[in-house]
Write an enzyme that holds these catalytic residues in place. Structure first.
Site, PDB file in Angstrom:
ATOM      1  N   GLY A  71      38.001  35.739  30.855  1.00 18.29           N
ATOM      2  CA  GLY A  71      39.031  36.300  29.981  1.00 18.29           C
ATOM      3  C   GLY A  71      38.707  35.902  28.563  1.00 18.29           C
ATOM      4  O   GLY A  71      38.954  34.781  28.161  1.00 18.29           O
ATOM      5  N   HIS A  72      38.077  36.797  27.820  1.00 17.56           N
ATOM      6  CA  HIS A  72      37.689  36.478  26.457  1.00 17.56           C
ATOM      7  C   HIS A  72      38.717  37.051  25.488  1.00 17.56           C
ATOM      8  O   HIS A  72      38.963  38.236  25.475  1.00 17.56           O
ATOM      9  CB  HIS A  72      36.298  37.066  26.154  1.00 17.56           C
ATOM     10  CG  HIS A  72      35.202  36.377  26.912  1.00 17.56           C
ATOM     11  ND1 HIS A  72      33.941  36.882  27.033  1.00 17.56           N
ATOM     12  CD2 HIS A  72      35.189  35.199  27.565  1.00 17.56           C
ATOM     13  CE1 HIS A  72      33.198  36.042  27.743  1.00 17.56           C
ATOM     14  NE2 HIS A  72      33.937  35.024  28.077  1.00 17.56           N
ATOM     15  N   ASP A 126      36.591  28.742  28.796  1.00 19.56           N
ATOM     16  CA  ASP A 126      37.645  28.898  27.786  1.00 19.56           C
ATOM     17  C   ASP A 126      37.331  28.166  26.484  1.00 19.56           C
ATOM     18  O   ASP A 126      38.239  27.727  25.781  1.00 19.56           O
ATOM     19  CB  ASP A 126      39.008  28.415  28.325  1.00 19.56           C
ATOM     20  CG  ASP A 126      39.330  29.018  29.673  1.00 19.56           C
ATOM     21  OD1 ASP A 126      39.145  30.230  29.818  1.00 19.56           O
ATOM     22  OD2 ASP A 126      39.743  28.270  30.579  1.00 19.56           O
ATOM     23  N   LYS A 162      34.327  31.428  23.545  1.00 18.54           N
ATOM     24  CA  LYS A 162      33.086  32.212  23.439  1.00 18.54           C
ATOM     25  C   LYS A 162      33.371  33.614  22.942  1.00 18.54           C
ATOM     26  O   LYS A 162      32.576  34.179  22.204  1.00 18.54           O
ATOM     27  CB  LYS A 162      32.393  32.302  24.803  1.00 18.54           C
ATOM     28  CG  LYS A 162      31.923  30.980  25.340  1.00 18.54           C
ATOM     29  CD  LYS A 162      31.319  31.130  26.722  1.00 18.54           C
ATOM     30  CE  LYS A 162      32.318  31.501  27.803  1.00 18.54           C
ATOM     31  NZ  LYS A 162      33.324  30.489  28.095  1.00 18.54           N
ATOM     32  N   GLN A 173      32.625  31.854  31.719  1.00 17.84           N
ATOM     33  CA  GLN A 173      32.959  30.504  32.249  1.00 17.84           C
ATOM     34  C   GLN A 173      32.182  29.431  31.477  1.00 17.84           C
ATOM     35  O   GLN A 173      31.755  29.682  30.369  1.00 17.84           O
ATOM     36  CB  GLN A 173      32.694  30.414  33.761  1.00 17.84           C
ATOM     37  CG  GLN A 173      33.610  31.260  34.625  1.00 17.84           C
ATOM     38  CD  GLN A 173      33.128  32.681  34.806  1.00 17.84           C
ATOM     39  OE1 GLN A 173      31.978  32.914  35.088  1.00 17.84           O
ATOM     40  NE2 GLN A 173      34.019  33.645  34.670  1.00 17.84           N
TER      41      GLN A 173
HETATM   42  P1  IMP Z   1      36.458  31.895  40.536  1.00 21.24           P
HETATM   43  O1  IMP Z   1      35.428  32.122  39.494  1.00 21.24           O
HETATM   44  O2  IMP Z   1      37.607  32.855  40.433  1.00 21.24           O
HETATM   45  O3  IMP Z   1      35.859  31.844  41.912  1.00 21.24           O
HETATM   46  O4  IMP Z   1      37.089  30.437  40.298  1.00 21.24           O
HETATM   47  C1  IMP Z   1      36.338  29.250  40.500  1.00 21.24           C
HETATM   48  C2  IMP Z   1      36.690  28.210  39.441  1.00 21.24           C
HETATM   49  O5  IMP Z   1      36.242  28.672  38.166  1.00 21.24           O
HETATM   50  C3  IMP Z   1      38.189  27.948  39.276  1.00 21.24           C
HETATM   51  O6  IMP Z   1      38.368  26.599  38.922  1.00 21.24           O
HETATM   52  C4  IMP Z   1      38.570  28.839  38.106  1.00 21.24           C
HETATM   53  O7  IMP Z   1      39.722  28.366  37.441  1.00 21.24           O
HETATM   54  C5  IMP Z   1      37.328  28.690  37.245  1.00 21.24           C
HETATM   55  N1  IMP Z   1      37.131  29.837  36.345  1.00 21.24           N
HETATM   56  C6  IMP Z   1      36.678  31.063  36.673  1.00 21.24           C
HETATM   57  N2  IMP Z   1      36.598  31.841  35.586  1.00 21.24           N
HETATM   58  C7  IMP Z   1      36.993  31.097  34.545  1.00 21.24           C
HETATM   59  C8  IMP Z   1      37.095  31.332  33.144  1.00 21.24           C
HETATM   60  O8  IMP Z   1      36.774  32.411  32.619  1.00 21.24           O
HETATM   61  N3  IMP Z   1      37.553  30.293  32.393  1.00 21.24           N
HETATM   62  C9  IMP Z   1      37.855  29.084  32.924  1.00 21.24           C
HETATM   63  N4  IMP Z   1      37.767  28.809  34.225  1.00 21.24           N
HETATM   64  C10 IMP Z   1      37.338  29.805  35.031  1.00 21.24           C
END
Ligand code: IMP
Length: 425
Positions: free
Chosen positions: A45-46, A18, A21, A226
């Site tokens: 989520g961009h 977040d 990007k 991420q």
């Molecule tokens: P997952 O990717 O859904 O398996 O989540 C694993 C961890 O990554 C969790 O702490 C999520 O909140 C974090 N996470 C996954 N995608 C994002 C993102 O796009 N932004 C911020 N945190 C993310």
């Protein structure tokens, strides 16, 4: 906005995701011929704001908003077909031409409904705070050599046989985890039959396409999802996502050799946020956290969850600079700090009375550290209108100078608002 000497640029989040990007990639990809996602899936989520319109992109690279850019979903991505096509359709409905502009690697793995059920089951055990988009289970299947790749839809009869096995296996796991829900084979068969023609129309050997593009002198932007501290190897394990979010992942996940990459831009917020569980050493006190969240609209773009907020952590960013080989930094959301009197910056940690300048591998150690802060003067001036560094208040320039000194990476861009034009660089 590509620098003249850079043809293949990786853009990576250098905190916990977040970092903004989406906006950066949107701005830079104006000069890119290809924008490539190389890992992750619909967990990303961009957010990109153009004029009065806001676009939230999950799987499709932000480059889609520039009409001449081709968007690639590389082999390292895990693709939820329903989420992907609904995103594509929404873009078309909003007047963005997508026809012929999106290509998917036939080696990318599919995220199917059973992966999402397994994600819920695993969350009951582990409580990582995932996005519940089935990302972890899809990567588990990939590395367990039982994943289903995009190219598998070319032979539906064979794919349906695979599904019989995968659904049985998933349902066994769901029963073991005490879940009442079960995955339905009929539903999965219907889903793959429904999406197969559309997927096939977009599937290609994207590594080859990128290789040819590079040889032809095209400009490529590899868009990380991420953040580096969520990388499965280098992040705050186990509170991480299941892919390599760092720059090395770009090479693997796009199918291009590391020698092709000639720049790595790390995106950082002027402060720090984290969504999901796991340590956040520089988390602000309740009042300041609320203030940062309110001004910075710090709520997840995908899940709506409030993000935890804290101060810039130089240990984190220096570490990210190292594991990514950052060549430049983009600092985003500087304007969010406009109203603060004083701004703490974490410069190192204390662990059991000892000073720690580097990120510990053990998450329980990171949980116990106390940050050492340096206090910076706030600038108490609206920076949203600045388009050059010289137009920033002196205290803001001092702040940025200190960040790049601590990170040991030069700042190349500064974002001062959500709009496309609110950028210095
Ligand atoms: P997952 O990717 O859904 O398996 O989540 C694993 C961890 O990554 C969790 O702490 C999520 O909140 C974090 N996470 C996954 N995608 C994002 C993102 O796009 N932004 C911020 N945190 C993310």
């Amino acid at each position: 906005m590509f620098d003249a000497n850079v043809r293949c640029l990786v853009v990576v989040g250098s905190q916990w995701g977040d970092e903004g990007k989406g906006k950066l990639v949107d701005v830079i990809s104006e000069g890119a011929d290809f924008v490539v996602r190389y890992q992750g899936g619909a967990n990303a989520g961009h957010t990109v704001v153009i004029g009065d319109s806001q676009f939230i992109l999950r799987l499709i690279p932000s480059g889609i908003l520039h009409p001449t850019t081709t968007c690639v979903l590389g082999n390292g991505v895990v693709l939820d077909p329903e989420s992907f096509f609904s995103e594509l359709d929404v873009l078309s409905e909003r007047g963005i031409a997508t026809e012929g502009r999106v290509v998917i690697s036939d080696r990318a793995h599919l995220v199917l409904p059973y992966h999402k059920l397994l994600d819920l089951a695993e969350e009951k055990r582990q409580n990582i705070g995932t996005t519940k988009r089935g990302i972890g289970p899809a990567y588990e299947d990939k590395y367990g050599r039982r994943g289903i790749r995009v190219g598998a839809v070319r032979d539906l009869a064979a794919l349906e046989l695979l599904l019989v096995d995968r659904i049985r296996r998933a349902n066994e796991q769901l029963a073991l985890a005490g879940m009442t829900e079960r995955a339905s084979l009929d539903e999965h068969v219907a889903l793959v039959r429904r999406v197969a023609p559309r997927l096939l129309a977009l599937a290609a050997d994207t590594s080859l396409a990128l290789h040819r593009a590079i040889k032809a002198g095209k400009r490529i932007l590899l868009e990380g999802a991420q953040g580096s501290l969520l990388d499965v190897d280098h992040g705050t394990y186990p509170f991480v996502t299941s892919s390599n979010t760092t720059a090395g992942g770009a090479s693997v996940g796009a199918g291009i050799g590391p020698t092709m990459i000639d720049g790595v831009l790390g995106v950082v917020k002027a402060y720090t946020t984290r969504v999901g569980n796991g340590p956040l050493p520089t988390m602000a006190d309740d009042v300041m956290e609320e203030e940062l969240r309110r001004i910075g609209h710090e709520f997840g773009a995908v899940t709506g969850r409030p993000r935890r907020c804290g101060w810039f952590d130089a240990v984190v960013v220096r570490y990210a600079a190292r594991v990514n080989g950052l060549t430049a930094l983009a600092v985003t959301k500087l304007d969010v700090l406009d109203s603060f009197d004083r701004i703490p910056v974490g410069v190192s940690y204390l662990l059991d009375g000892e000073r720690l300048d580097e990120m510990p591998a053990d998450v329980t150690a990171l949980d116990r550290v106390t940050p050492v802060y340096e206090m910076m003067e706030g600038w108490k001036t609206d920076t949203g209108g600045a388009r050059t560094l010289a137009a920033l208040p002196t205290a803001a320039r001092v702040y940025l100078d200190r960040l790049q000194e601590l990170a040991e990476v030069p700042i190349r861009y500064v974002s001062v608002g959500t709009r496309r034009d609110q950028i210095i660089g």
